[in-house]
Design an enzyme around this catalytic site. Structure first.
Site, short mmCIF file in Angstrom:
data_model
loop_
_atom_site.label_atom_id
_atom_site.label_comp_id
_atom_site.label_asym_id
_atom_site.label_seq_id
_atom_site.Cartn_x
_atom_site.Cartn_y
_atom_site.Cartn_z
N TYR A 1 7.99 -13.97 -2.37
CA TYR A 1 8.44 -12.56 -2.29
C TYR A 1 9.01 -12.04 -3.61
O TYR A 1 9.52 -10.94 -3.67
CB TYR A 1 9.49 -12.44 -1.19
CG TYR A 1 9.57 -11.06 -0.57
CD1 TYR A 1 8.66 -10.66 0.41
CD2 TYR A 1 10.55 -10.16 -0.94
CE1 TYR A 1 8.73 -9.41 0.99
CE2 TYR A 1 10.64 -8.89 -0.35
CZ TYR A 1 9.73 -8.53 0.60
OH TYR A 1 9.81 -7.28 1.18
N ARG B 1 1.64 5.03 10.14
CA ARG B 1 1.90 3.88 11.01
C ARG B 1 3.28 3.31 10.71
O ARG B 1 3.94 3.69 9.75
CB ARG B 1 0.83 2.79 10.84
CG ARG B 1 0.73 2.24 9.44
CD ARG B 1 -0.49 1.35 9.27
NE ARG B 1 -0.62 0.80 7.93
CZ ARG B 1 -0.11 -0.38 7.56
NH1 ARG B 1 0.54 -1.12 8.44
NH2 ARG B 1 -0.26 -0.82 6.33
N GLY B 2 3.71 2.37 11.54
CA GLY B 2 4.94 1.64 11.29
C GLY B 2 6.19 2.51 11.25
O GLY B 2 6.33 3.47 12.02
N VAL C 1 -0.70 7.37 -3.70
CA VAL C 1 0.52 7.46 -4.52
C VAL C 1 0.61 6.34 -5.53
O VAL C 1 1.52 6.32 -6.37
CB VAL C 1 1.78 7.50 -3.63
CG1 VAL C 1 1.75 8.71 -2.72
CG2 VAL C 1 1.94 6.21 -2.82
N LYS D 1 11.96 -4.01 -5.08
CA LYS D 1 12.94 -3.42 -4.16
C LYS D 1 14.34 -3.41 -4.78
O LYS D 1 15.11 -2.47 -4.59
CB LYS D 1 12.95 -4.18 -2.84
CG LYS D 1 11.65 -4.09 -2.04
CD LYS D 1 11.33 -2.67 -1.63
CE LYS D 1 10.14 -2.62 -0.68
NZ LYS D 1 9.80 -1.23 -0.28
#
Length: 281
Positions: free
Chosen positions: A159, A24-25, A73, A166
């Site tokens: 976040y 998806r996405g 994963v 990230k």
């Protein structure tokens, strides 16, 4: 050749791409774009077999070939099983795209050890260990691309955990680019801003989050990005045209990361940006 193609006048070798979280996405959009070029796509997924098989069917309809591999994963064993299946069915690999991601959205003081452990296991570890496995299958060079976000360089509510991972991914991209260059493998990241996706909707539905429109008004492009725009950027980094690009993070955010207060959207009429000028002005 660094993209898994035969040199000289020989025919191009079919490109094989593994995408984590491809049902998806952005992962799905990228899979279909690769299929339209006649490639083979390995669709990794965790739970939704029906959705993964639908993506595989759409890959075939778009002119490519594909197969789905269910593997978690988040675990080292699951990641090894994924690459073992790629090796068994394909024998090699040209592209590895680390796309799957997940995290809890919490203020720092509300983060527990289990949150940190899971965020590391889901976001950073699969990229690093996956890249190791991918290089072993890239017998004629290749491409590795990781998905990042603008939370890697900007701070915003809840976040910190995902943004920190990230940021680490972008650092690993630079180190991998240097160490993998002798193997003919390029490593880059794509950093997306506000991209119109299920993840964005989920984030802005967190209790207490301000309305999304307040952010959209401050983006120079005045809209969210699309998953196709991110997929197209990844496609470029996988292409021969990006052969001399490695160790970079390409930002796809409509200009969001370059603006700062006072915002153009908030200025008075005297400083408002004029309509587009014409040659007669």
């Amino acid at each position: 050749m660094s993209n898994g193609e035969v040199g000289g006048n020989g025919p191009a070798r079919e490109r094989i791409t593994l995408i984590t979280g491809a049902s998806r996405g952005i992962g799905r959009a990228l899979a279909l774009a690769l299929a339209r070029q006649g490639g083979t796509v390995v669709v990794n997924y965790k739970r939704n077999t029906d959705l993964a098989e639908k993506t595989v069917a759409e890959i075939g309809e778009a002119g490519g070939r594909g197969f789905a591999v269910r593997a978690d994963v988040e675990t080292a064993d699951g990641l090894s099983e994924l690459f073992d299946e790629v090796a068994r069915r394909c024998g090699r690999l040209d592209h590895f795209v680390s796309n799957a991601a997940a995290s809890a959205f919490k203020n720092i003081m509300d983060i527990g050890p289990h949150h940190l452990d899971r965020s590391y296991a889901m976001n950073l570890r699969p990229f690093v260990l996956g890249a190791q496995q991918a290089v072993k299958l890239m017998d004629d060079g290749g491409r590795i691309v990781a998905l990042s976000s603008y939370g890697s360089v900007r701070a915003y509510p809840t976040y910190a955990m995902l943004g920190g991972m990230k940021a680490a991914i972008e650092a690993w991209v630079r180190y991998m680019a240097v160490e993998f260059a002798p193997y003919g493998v390029n490593v880059n990241a794509v950093n997306g801003g506000l991209i119109d996706s299920d993840s964005l909707q989920f984030f802005y539905n967190v209790e207490g989050m301000p309305p999304m429109q307040g952010v959209l008004d401050r983006i120079p492009a005045r809209r969210p990005g699309t998953i196709q725009e991110v997929a197209d950027t990844i496609m470029f980094l996988l292409s021969e045209g990006a052969g001399y690009i490695t160790g970079q993070t390409v930002v796809v955010d409509g200009g969001l990361s370059v603006v700062a207060p006072p915002f153009f959207a908030d200025v008075g009429e005297a400083l408002a940006l004029p309509p587009r000028p014409t040659r007669g002005d």
